[in-house]
Design a protein around this motif. Structure first.
Motif, mmCIF file in Angstrom:
data_model
loop_
_atom_site.group_PDB
_atom_site.id
_atom_site.type_symbol
_atom_site.label_atom_id
_atom_site.label_comp_id
_atom_site.label_asym_id
_atom_site.label_seq_id
_atom_site.Cartn_x
_atom_site.Cartn_y
_atom_site.Cartn_z
ATOM 1 N N HIS A 183 -5.956 -1.504 4.199
ATOM 2 C CA HIS A 183 -6.225 -1.437 2.770
ATOM 3 C C HIS A 183 -4.952 -1.754 1.987
ATOM 4 O O HIS A 183 -3.840 -1.555 2.483
ATOM 5 C CB HIS A 183 -6.717 -0.039 2.393
ATOM 6 C CG HIS A 183 -8.067 0.297 2.957
ATOM 7 N ND1 HIS A 183 -8.736 1.440 2.652
ATOM 8 C CD2 HIS A 183 -8.875 -0.368 3.809
ATOM 9 C CE1 HIS A 183 -9.898 1.483 3.287
ATOM 10 N NE2 HIS A 183 -9.990 0.390 4.000
ATOM 11 N N GLY A 184 -5.143 -2.206 0.762
ATOM 12 C CA GLY A 184 -4.002 -2.505 -0.098
ATOM 13 C C GLY A 184 -4.278 -2.054 -1.510
ATOM 14 O O GLY A 184 -5.409 -1.659 -1.857
ATOM 15 N N LEU A 185 -3.239 -2.084 -2.350
ATOM 16 C CA LEU A 185 -3.405 -1.725 -3.756
ATOM 17 C C LEU A 185 -4.399 -2.673 -4.413
ATOM 18 O O LEU A 185 -4.328 -3.891 -4.223
ATOM 19 C CB LEU A 185 -2.066 -1.820 -4.490
ATOM 20 C CG LEU A 185 -0.948 -0.862 -4.073
ATOM 21 C CD1 LEU A 185 0.316 -1.178 -4.860
ATOM 22 C CD2 LEU A 185 -1.354 0.578 -4.289
ATOM 23 N N HIS B 84 -2.613 7.224 0.905
ATOM 24 C CA HIS B 84 -4.031 6.854 0.779
ATOM 25 C C HIS B 84 -4.818 7.230 2.033
ATOM 26 O O HIS B 84 -5.999 7.559 1.961
ATOM 27 C CB HIS B 84 -4.119 5.344 0.534
ATOM 28 C CG HIS B 84 -5.490 4.766 0.679
ATOM 29 N ND1 HIS B 84 -6.527 5.046 -0.186
ATOM 30 C CD2 HIS B 84 -6.010 3.906 1.614
ATOM 31 C CE1 HIS B 84 -7.616 4.393 0.194
ATOM 32 N NE2 HIS B 84 -7.326 3.698 1.285
ATOM 33 N N GLU C 162 -1.957 -4.444 -7.996
ATOM 34 C CA GLU C 162 -0.528 -4.478 -7.702
ATOM 35 C C GLU C 162 0.239 -5.095 -8.855
ATOM 36 O O GLU C 162 -0.139 -6.138 -9.388
ATOM 37 C CB GLU C 162 -0.264 -5.280 -6.419
ATOM 38 C CG GLU C 162 1.198 -5.316 -6.023
ATOM 39 C CD GLU C 162 1.461 -6.210 -4.823
ATOM 40 O OE1 GLU C 162 2.641 -6.516 -4.573
ATOM 41 O OE2 GLU C 162 0.502 -6.618 -4.142
ATOM 42 N N ILE D 288 5.440 2.425 -2.213
ATOM 43 C CA ILE D 288 4.638 1.211 -2.041
ATOM 44 C C ILE D 288 5.396 0.261 -1.122
ATOM 45 O O ILE D 288 6.570 -0.059 -1.355
ATOM 46 C CB ILE D 288 4.346 0.548 -3.396
ATOM 47 C CG1 ILE D 288 3.478 1.475 -4.266
ATOM 48 C CG2 ILE D 288 3.640 -0.798 -3.201
ATOM 49 C CD1 ILE D 288 3.250 0.964 -5.678
ATOM 50 N N HIS E 139 0.839 -1.204 0.000
ATOM 51 C CA HIS E 139 0.000 0.000 0.000
ATOM 52 C C HIS E 139 0.869 1.248 0.000
ATOM 53 O O HIS E 139 2.092 1.179 0.174
ATOM 54 C CB HIS E 139 -0.909 0.011 1.238
ATOM 55 C CG HIS E 139 -0.157 0.090 2.532
ATOM 56 N ND1 HIS E 139 0.506 -1.000 3.075
ATOM 57 C CD2 HIS E 139 0.079 1.126 3.387
ATOM 58 C CE1 HIS E 139 1.098 -0.645 4.198
ATOM 59 N NE2 HIS E 139 0.866 0.649 4.414
ATOM 60 N N GLN E 140 0.213 2.392 -0.187
ATOM 61 C CA GLN E 140 0.856 3.703 -0.075
ATOM 62 C C GLN E 140 0.196 4.438 1.089
ATOM 63 O O GLN E 140 -1.025 4.556 1.158
ATOM 64 C CB GLN E 140 0.663 4.504 -1.364
ATOM 65 C CG GLN E 140 1.307 3.900 -2.599
ATOM 66 C CD GLN E 140 0.770 4.539 -3.871
ATOM 67 O OE1 GLN E 140 -0.427 4.484 -4.150
ATOM 68 N NE2 GLN E 140 1.671 5.145 -4.647
ATOM 69 N N HIS F 77 -6.963 2.052 -3.640
ATOM 70 C CA HIS F 77 -6.784 1.059 -2.582
ATOM 71 C C HIS F 77 -8.140 0.518 -2.137
ATOM 72 O O HIS F 77 -9.181 1.144 -2.329
ATOM 73 C CB HIS F 77 -6.099 1.677 -1.352
ATOM 74 C CG HIS F 77 -4.656 2.005 -1.539
ATOM 75 N ND1 HIS F 77 -4.202 2.908 -2.475
ATOM 76 C CD2 HIS F 77 -3.538 1.568 -0.885
ATOM 77 C CE1 HIS F 77 -2.880 3.006 -2.403
ATOM 78 N NE2 HIS F 77 -2.462 2.208 -1.437
#
Length: 307
Positions: free
Chosen positions: A204-206, A149, A209, A233, A145-146, A190
């Motif tokens: 949360h995640g991408l 976000h 990806e 990331i 993730h970033q 995300h």
């Protein structure tokens, strides 16, 4: 560096992500420019880390109850271990805990933070993570993730995370994993990954990806600290050991940063989820995202301007 030694704008042309300072070498600045992170060995003393660890245990045992802190637990373990560090996997928003918040005010941390934010520094988001031994369900895997976000403030280049290993972190116990250079990309959509039994609240995640992007596992010793950009990331693996992998972190931002409206952006669904959680926790009728961040934010150096 002192306030006078750090300019308020990036270096003309060459450096976009660090400010002129007398602390970082040209090689360190270039490494952060290229990769989006910088690892400083043995920055935090064993004595400070031990104090943070003891305070975390006190919070787990409910000997102290910091106002506003979110204590995240694996409820399935409570019947077996009761109120202990074997159950709590994260203490988030510890800004009201005097002992843990000391981390955010340590001179050895702030002198590096200033190289990224400038002299007016806000502590915006705090966490102590206690990665528990994992099961086959991989409950404590944090998807890539970033961090931007989660943040409704900009510019991203004046935000930095300080993340300190409280014991050795490696691939066995779920160290940080980064994708170097991805801080130069934009904020990506995300959401919750489509993994059965593998998602924690707000983890949360991408959504898309790129598995081909090279990853680096950051093996760190106790006291090592990595500073990284909010668009980098990153994530962490599972803890395959029987012990715990603790880390303490804070996201810092220049007080000259400003809030943005996340309506009609990829961050809007997060805003709604966070506001609903806070409304339920405090039985509040109306909560706005900016209110939540104003509660979290603390000035740690210089003067407060916008945030």
């Amino acid at each position: 560096p002192t306030s006078a030694q750090v300019s308020v704008v990036p270096h003309s042309g060459r450096f976009c992500y660090t400010l002129d300072n007398d602390l970082l070498t040209t090689e360190q600045r270039q490494f952060y420019e290229d990769n989006g992170y910088l690892l400083i060995k043995k920055l935090i003393s064993d004595e400070d880390i031990e104090r943070f660890r003891k305070e975390f245990v006190r919070i787990c045992r409910r000997e102290v109850n910091p106002p506003g802190a979110m204590i995240m637990k694996d409820e399935s373990l409570r019947s077996q271990f009761g109120q202990s560090e074997r159950v709590v996997n994260k203490v988030q928003d510890f800004q009201e805990d005097q002992e843990l918040f000391r981390y955010c005010t340590l001179p050895e941390v702030l002198k590096y933070v200033e190289c990224f934010t400038g002299p007016n520094i806000m502590a915006m988001h705090t966490m102590l993570i206690n990665k528990l031994p994992d099961s086959d369900k991989q409950t404590f895997l944090h998807p890539m993730h970033q961090d931007l976000h989660y943040f409704p403030f900009r510019p991203a280049s004046r935000i930095v995370c300080s993340w300190t290993a409280m014991e050795r972190a490696d691939q066995d116990n779920g160290c940080l994993v980064v994708q170097p250079g991805t801080h130069k990309t934009t904020l990506k959509p995300h959401g919750y990954p489509q993994w059965e039994g593998k998602t924690n609240k707000l983890f949360h995640g991408l959504l898309d990806e790129d598995e081909k992007t090279p990853k680096v596992h950051l093996v760190m010793e106790k006291g090592d600290t990595v500073f990284f950009h909010p668009l980098l990331i990153h994530g962490s693996g599972i803890n395959k050991t029987s012990g715990f992998r603790k880390s303490i972190s804070c996201h810092f931002a220049s007080s000259e940063c400003y809030y943005i409206d996340v309506k009609n952006t990829s961050q809007e669904h997060l805003e709604k989820e966070l506001e609903e959680m806070v409304r339920k926790k405090y039985n509040a009728t109306s909560v706005e995202l900016k209110d939540i961040w104003n509660f979290r934010a603390r000035l740690v150096q210089g003067e407060r301007i916008n945030l």
